[in-house]
Design a protein around this motif. Structure first.
Motif, PDB file in Angstrom:
ATOM      1  N   LYS A 316      52.528  85.525  20.090  1.00  0.00           N
ATOM      2  CA  LYS A 316      52.160  85.007  21.404  1.00  0.00           C
ATOM      3  C   LYS A 316      50.854  84.209  21.374  1.00  0.00           C
ATOM      4  O   LYS A 316      50.414  83.721  22.414  1.00  0.00           O
ATOM      5  N   PHE A 317      50.237  84.106  20.197  1.00  0.00           N
ATOM      6  CA  PHE A 317      48.944  83.423  20.115  1.00  0.00           C
ATOM      7  C   PHE A 317      49.038  81.973  20.572  1.00  0.00           C
ATOM      8  O   PHE A 317      48.140  81.450  21.216  1.00  0.00           O
ATOM      9  N   THR A 318      50.129  81.305  20.216  1.00  0.00           N
ATOM     10  CA  THR A 318      50.244  79.891  20.575  1.00  0.00           C
ATOM     11  C   THR A 318      50.347  79.684  22.084  1.00  0.00           C
ATOM     12  O   THR A 318      50.027  78.602  22.577  1.00  0.00           O
ATOM     13  N   SER A 319      50.759  80.723  22.813  1.00  0.00           N
ATOM     14  CA  SER A 319      50.831  80.595  24.274  1.00  0.00           C
ATOM     15  C   SER A 319      49.448  80.600  24.905  1.00  0.00           C
ATOM     16  O   SER A 319      49.308  80.298  26.097  1.00  0.00           O
ATOM     17  N   LEU A 320      48.418  80.950  24.107  1.00  0.00           N
ATOM     18  CA  LEU A 320      47.042  80.946  24.602  1.00  0.00           C
ATOM     19  C   LEU A 320      46.391  79.572  24.504  1.00  0.00           C
ATOM     20  O   LEU A 320      45.334  79.338  25.088  1.00  0.00           O
ATOM     21  N   VAL A 321      46.993  78.669  23.759  1.00  0.00           N
ATOM     22  CA  VAL A 321      46.343  77.395  23.460  1.00  0.00           C
ATOM     23  C   VAL A 321      46.513  76.410  24.616  1.00  0.00           C
ATOM     24  O   VAL A 321      47.568  76.350  25.252  1.00  0.00           O
ATOM     25  N   ASP A 322      45.460  75.646  24.870  1.00  0.00           N
ATOM     26  CA  ASP A 322      45.495  74.610  25.891  1.00  0.00           C
ATOM     27  C   ASP A 322      46.646  73.639  25.600  1.00  0.00           C
ATOM     28  O   ASP A 322      46.670  72.994  24.552  1.00  0.00           O
ATOM     29  N   PRO A 323      47.608  73.509  26.502  1.00  0.00           N
ATOM     30  CA  PRO A 323      48.742  72.607  26.247  1.00  0.00           C
ATOM     31  C   PRO A 323      48.328  71.151  26.092  1.00  0.00           C
ATOM     32  O   PRO A 323      49.053  70.357  25.490  1.00  0.00           O
ATOM     33  N   ARG A 324      47.136  70.788  26.597  1.00  0.00           N
ATOM     34  CA  ARG A 324      46.685  69.405  26.467  1.00  0.00           C
ATOM     35  C   ARG A 324      46.333  69.036  25.024  1.00  0.00           C
ATOM     36  O   ARG A 324      46.181  67.862  24.704  1.00  0.00           O
ATOM     37  N   LEU A 325      46.212  70.040  24.159  1.00  0.00           N
ATOM     38  CA  LEU A 325      46.008  69.749  22.744  1.00  0.00           C
ATOM     39  C   LEU A 325      47.274  69.215  22.086  1.00  0.00           C
ATOM     40  O   LEU A 325      47.229  68.678  20.975  1.00  0.00           O
ATOM     41  N   GLY A 326      48.414  69.397  22.735  1.00  0.00           N
ATOM     42  CA  GLY A 326      49.665  68.882  22.207  1.00  0.00           C
ATOM     43  C   GLY A 326      50.044  69.478  20.866  1.00  0.00           C
ATOM     44  O   GLY A 326      50.742  68.839  20.070  1.00  0.00           O
ATOM     45  N   GLY A 327      49.601  70.704  20.604  1.00  0.00           N
ATOM     46  CA  GLY A 327      49.926  71.349  19.327  1.00  0.00           C
ATOM     47  C   GLY A 327      49.044  70.903  18.184  1.00  0.00           C
ATOM     48  O   GLY A 327      49.231  71.376  17.053  1.00  0.00           O
ATOM     49  N   HIS A 328      48.073  70.044  18.419  1.00  0.00           N
ATOM     50  CA  HIS A 328      47.220  69.539  17.342  1.00  0.00           C
ATOM     51  C   HIS A 328      46.007  70.452  17.160  1.00  0.00           C
ATOM     52  O   HIS A 328      44.916  70.199  17.686  1.00  0.00           O
ATOM     53  N   TYR A 329      46.223  71.516  16.421  1.00  0.00           N
ATOM     54  CA  TYR A 329      45.160  72.464  16.084  1.00  0.00           C
ATOM     55  C   TYR A 329      45.585  73.201  14.823  1.00  0.00           C
ATOM     56  O   TYR A 329      46.776  73.320  14.530  1.00  0.00           O
ATOM     57  N   PRO A 330      44.630  73.703  14.040  1.00  0.00           N
ATOM     58  CA  PRO A 330      44.971  74.438  12.816  1.00  0.00           C
ATOM     59  C   PRO A 330      45.372  75.865  13.163  1.00  0.00           C
ATOM     60  O   PRO A 330      44.655  76.556  13.885  1.00  0.00           O
ATOM     61  N   MET A 331      46.500  76.309  12.669  1.00  0.00           N
ATOM     62  CA  MET A 331      46.987  77.641  13.014  1.00  0.00           C
ATOM     63  C   MET A 331      46.003  78.730  12.573  1.00  0.00           C
ATOM     64  O   MET A 331      45.682  79.639  13.331  1.00  0.00           O
ATOM     65  N   ARG A 332      45.515  78.596  11.348  1.00  0.00           N
ATOM     66  CA  ARG A 332      44.567  79.609  10.861  1.00  0.00           C
ATOM     67  C   ARG A 332      43.269  79.543  11.666  1.00  0.00           C
ATOM     68  O   ARG A 332      42.679  80.570  12.000  1.00  0.00           O
ATOM     69  N   GLY A 333      42.822  78.331  11.988  1.00  0.00           N
ATOM     70  CA  GLY A 333      41.623  78.190  12.807  1.00  0.00           C
ATOM     71  C   GLY A 333      41.798  78.805  14.176  1.00  0.00           C
ATOM     72  O   GLY A 333      40.871  79.408  14.733  1.00  0.00           O
ATOM     73  N   LEU A 334      43.000  78.683  14.733  1.00  0.00           N
ATOM     74  CA  LEU A 334      43.279  79.304  16.022  1.00  0.00           C
ATOM     75  C   LEU A 334      43.148  80.806  15.937  1.00  0.00           C
ATOM     76  O   LEU A 334      42.520  81.442  16.789  1.00  0.00           O
ATOM     77  N   TYR A 335      43.741  81.394  14.899  1.00  0.00           N
ATOM     78  CA  TYR A 335      43.666  82.852  14.753  1.00  0.00           C
ATOM     79  C   TYR A 335      42.226  83.323  14.621  1.00  0.00           C
ATOM     80  O   TYR A 335      41.818  84.329  15.205  1.00  0.00           O
ATOM     81  N   GLN A 336      41.449  82.585  13.854  1.00  0.00           N
ATOM     82  CA  GLN A 336      40.059  82.987  13.658  1.00  0.00           C
ATOM     83  C   GLN A 336      39.245  82.826  14.939  1.00  0.00           C
ATOM     84  O   GLN A 336      38.415  83.688  15.271  1.00  0.00           O
ATOM     85  N   ALA A 337      39.466  81.732  15.675  1.00  0.00           N
ATOM     86  CA  ALA A 337      38.754  81.539  16.934  1.00  0.00           C
ATOM     87  C   ALA A 337      39.121  82.626  17.938  1.00  0.00           C
ATOM     88  O   ALA A 337      38.255  83.153  18.660  1.00  0.00           O
ATOM     89  N   LEU A 338      40.410  82.986  17.989  1.00  0.00           N
ATOM     90  CA  LEU A 338      40.833  84.056  18.889  1.00  0.00           C
ATOM     91  C   LEU A 338      40.261  85.403  18.460  1.00  0.00           C
ATOM     92  O   LEU A 338      39.956  86.253  19.305  1.00  0.00           O
ATOM     93  N   ALA A 339      40.122  85.587  17.143  1.00  0.00           N
ATOM     94  CA  ALA A 339      39.517  86.834  16.663  1.00  0.00           C
ATOM     95  C   ALA A 339      38.080  86.948  17.134  1.00  0.00           C
ATOM     96  O   ALA A 339      37.632  88.019  17.571  1.00  0.00           O
ATOM     97  N   VAL A 340      37.323  85.851  17.058  1.00  0.00           N
ATOM     98  CA  VAL A 340      35.942  85.855  17.536  1.00  0.00           C
ATOM     99  C   VAL A 340      35.904  86.132  19.038  1.00  0.00           C
ATOM    100  O   VAL A 340      35.125  86.967  19.510  1.00  0.00           O
ATOM    101  N   ALA A 341      36.764  85.445  19.790  1.00  0.00           N
ATOM    102  CA  ALA A 341      36.790  85.649  21.244  1.00  0.00           C
ATOM    103  C   ALA A 341      37.141  87.090  21.594  1.00  0.00           C
ATOM    104  O   ALA A 341      36.517  87.695  22.481  1.00  0.00           O
ATOM    105  N   SER A 342      38.130  87.660  20.893  1.00  0.00           N
ATOM    106  CA  SER A 342      38.549  89.028  21.209  1.00  0.00           C
ATOM    107  C   SER A 342      37.446  90.031  20.921  1.00  0.00           C
ATOM    108  O   SER A 342      37.295  91.024  21.642  1.00  0.00           O
ATOM    109  N   MET A 343      36.649  89.775  19.876  1.00  0.00           N
ATOM    110  CA  MET A 343      35.533  90.679  19.573  1.00  0.00           C
ATOM    111  C   MET A 343      34.431  90.552  20.619  1.00  0.00           C
ATOM    112  O   MET A 343      33.798  91.533  20.995  1.00  0.00           O
ATOM    113  N   CYS A 344      34.192  89.329  21.096  1.00  0.00           N
ATOM    114  CA  CYS A 344      33.115  89.111  22.064  1.00  0.00           C
ATOM    115  C   CYS A 344      33.407  89.750  23.421  1.00  0.00           C
ATOM    116  O   CYS A 344      32.473  90.175  24.115  1.00  0.00           O
ATOM    117  N   ILE A 345      34.676  89.813  23.816  1.00  0.00           N
ATOM    118  CA  ILE A 345      35.004  90.328  25.149  1.00  0.00           C
ATOM    119  C   ILE A 345      35.424  91.790  25.118  1.00  0.00           C
ATOM    120  O   ILE A 345      36.075  92.269  26.055  1.00  0.00           O
TER     121      ILE A 345
END
Length: 446
Positions: A316-345
């Motif tokens: 479900k991680f991809t459902s968190l991504v801003d649709p305006r990015l049009g899918g142009h993001y690194p999958m591993r980078g997304l996971y790592q960014a979400l990991a940082v966000a999840s730890m912060c909150i």
């Protein structure tokens, strides 16, 4: 950096504003104010002298950047700033800040383009914010903090003069974006997140005593040329705990949707309260959603409440991504960014990382240099891999692009496992940095 004798850990001065043009919310009622509205004539001159005397007195202790211990910011008359903004004409209006309106202006003395923030005189709460912001920004200097050029305390007028930030606020580029404006790409979002984290790290770890920002949100992150982020609006800043103290007790002030739960419930403020707010902004960068959005369906109006359940399933991680990015993001980078966000909150403050670790993680992500011309992430198809490769992290698609394997045992990974994966990268980066520092020290001592 020196000490700030003007900000202590005691309960701050209480004001009872007649009108506060701000989106901040005070969750505890303030005590009745014994400060009446400033009047005209002789009282105005007395008021201006009192404010300037207060600034001189509060800055008399040892400071960091000002060798003579005086406020380095310039003082302006109201007439000068009215001339700079064409009498605060509507076409110079930039937006509304924490305690008043902000206008674009040009100083006649130097020709410099500036942003002028005018205190709403109907809201007495701004008087304290005015003093705090002048002192803070006069004494704290960092590339990711906005520069204060000067101030005006002319009669009952209170104005702050900042460097002009050409690209506006992060909020302007994330929410309610006009159709003709290009959305922020992934690289720019990570660059902004890393820079904002560095500004917060300076306040928490470099300032002495530490400073708790207390109002970290997307509208307070201003963007200079090249999308360089700078923190602004320090009116709610508070000195952090020192010695054996674990927190600062204060009335709850901040913006709904960004406030850490323990601070909102108890009034106990720590640097980890800022880390929570940072996590909310990082989620805004990833999702493109507002922290609080009443236009969303029920259950999705609070960004953190909506995102938390989705952290438990990588599918479900991809459902968190801003649709305006049009899918142009690194999958591993997304996971790592979400990991940082999840730890912060994290709801428990002790479970949140220090901002220095967040800076390390996001600097690593910002330096990855994702190619936006890569095939959209949601179009990459996973091919079946041999069993011997199942424990590996990466697979290759038809075009030879690396991607994270969503199949097999990894699909049930929790945010905790994702955080472990990220921490390995952080430990490696930290070890390399420490080795470089050791070599440099050896070289200097040789």
């Amino acid at each position: 950096m020196g000490c700030f004798p003007c900000f202590d850990s005691r309960e701050e001065v209480q004001f009872n504003p007649q009108k506060v043009r701000s989106d901040r919310h005070e969750l505890h009622p303030s005590a009745p104010s014994n400060i009446s509205r400033l009047s005209s004539g002789g009282d105005r001159l007395k008021s201006r002298n009192n404010v300037n005397a207060s600034l001189r007195r509060e800055s008399s202790g040892p400071k960091g950047d000002s060798p003579d211990g005086q406020i380095a910011a310039q003082t302006f008359t109201f007439r000068e700033l009215a001339a700079a903004t064409n009498n605060f004409r509507p076409d110079c209006f930039l937006g509304e800040g924490g305690f008043g309106c902000v206008y674009r202006g040009r100083l006649q003395s130097s020709g410099q383009v500036v942003a002028v923030k005018q205190l709403d005189r109907n809201g007495l709460q701004g008087n304290r914010e005015f003093l705090v912001e002048v002192l803070m920004l006069s004494l704290l200097h960092h590339p990711n903090l906005v520069n204060l050029i000067g101030y005006c305390a002319d009669g009952d007028q209170r104005l702050l003069v900042y460097e002009f930030m050409a690209l506006g606020s992060l909020e302007d580029h994330l929410h309610d974006v006009p159709p003709d404006r290009e959305p922020l790409d992934w690289n720019t979002r990570m660059k902004i997140a890393a820079g904002a984290a560095k500004g917060l790290e300076f306040l928490h770890d470099k300032a002495n005593p530490p400073v708790i920002y207390r109002d970290f949100k997307s509208s307070n992150i201003l963007l200079d040329e090249g999308f360089l982020p700078k923190l602004s609006d320090f009116g709610l800043a508070k000195l952090g705990p020192t010695g054996d103290k674990s927190h600062v007790s204060t009335r709850v002030m901040g913006t709904y949707g960004y406030c850490a739960p323990e601070y909102a419930m108890t009034g106990q403020l720590t640097v980890k309260s800022d880390v929570y707010s940072f996590g909310v902004v990082l989620l805004e960068l990833i999702t493109g959603r507002k922290a609080i959005d009443s236009t969303q369906p029920a259950g999705q109006q609070n960004l953190v409440t909506w995102a938390r359940p989705l952290f438990n399933d990588r599918r479900k991680f991809t459902s968190l991504v801003d649709p305006r990015l049009g899918g142009h993001y690194p999958m591993r980078g997304l996971y790592q960014a979400l990991a940082v966000a999840s730890m912060c909150i994290q709801e428990q403050a002790a479970a949140r990382p220090l901002i220095a670790d967040v800076v390390t993680a996001l600097s690593y992500l910002a330096n990855q240099g994702y190619d936006p011309n890569t095939a959209p992430a949601h179009n990459i198809v996973t091919k079946e891999r041999p069993k011997t490769e199942r424990n590996g992290r990466f697979s290759k698609n038809e075009e030879g692009c690396s991607r994270w394997d969503l199949e097999g045992s990894e699909k049930e990974d929790s945010p905790k496992e994702t955080a472990k994966m990220l921490n390995k990268d952080l430990e490696r980066e930290r070890a390399v940095a420490e080795a470089k520092m050791w070599v440099e020290k050896r070289r200097q001592s040789a």
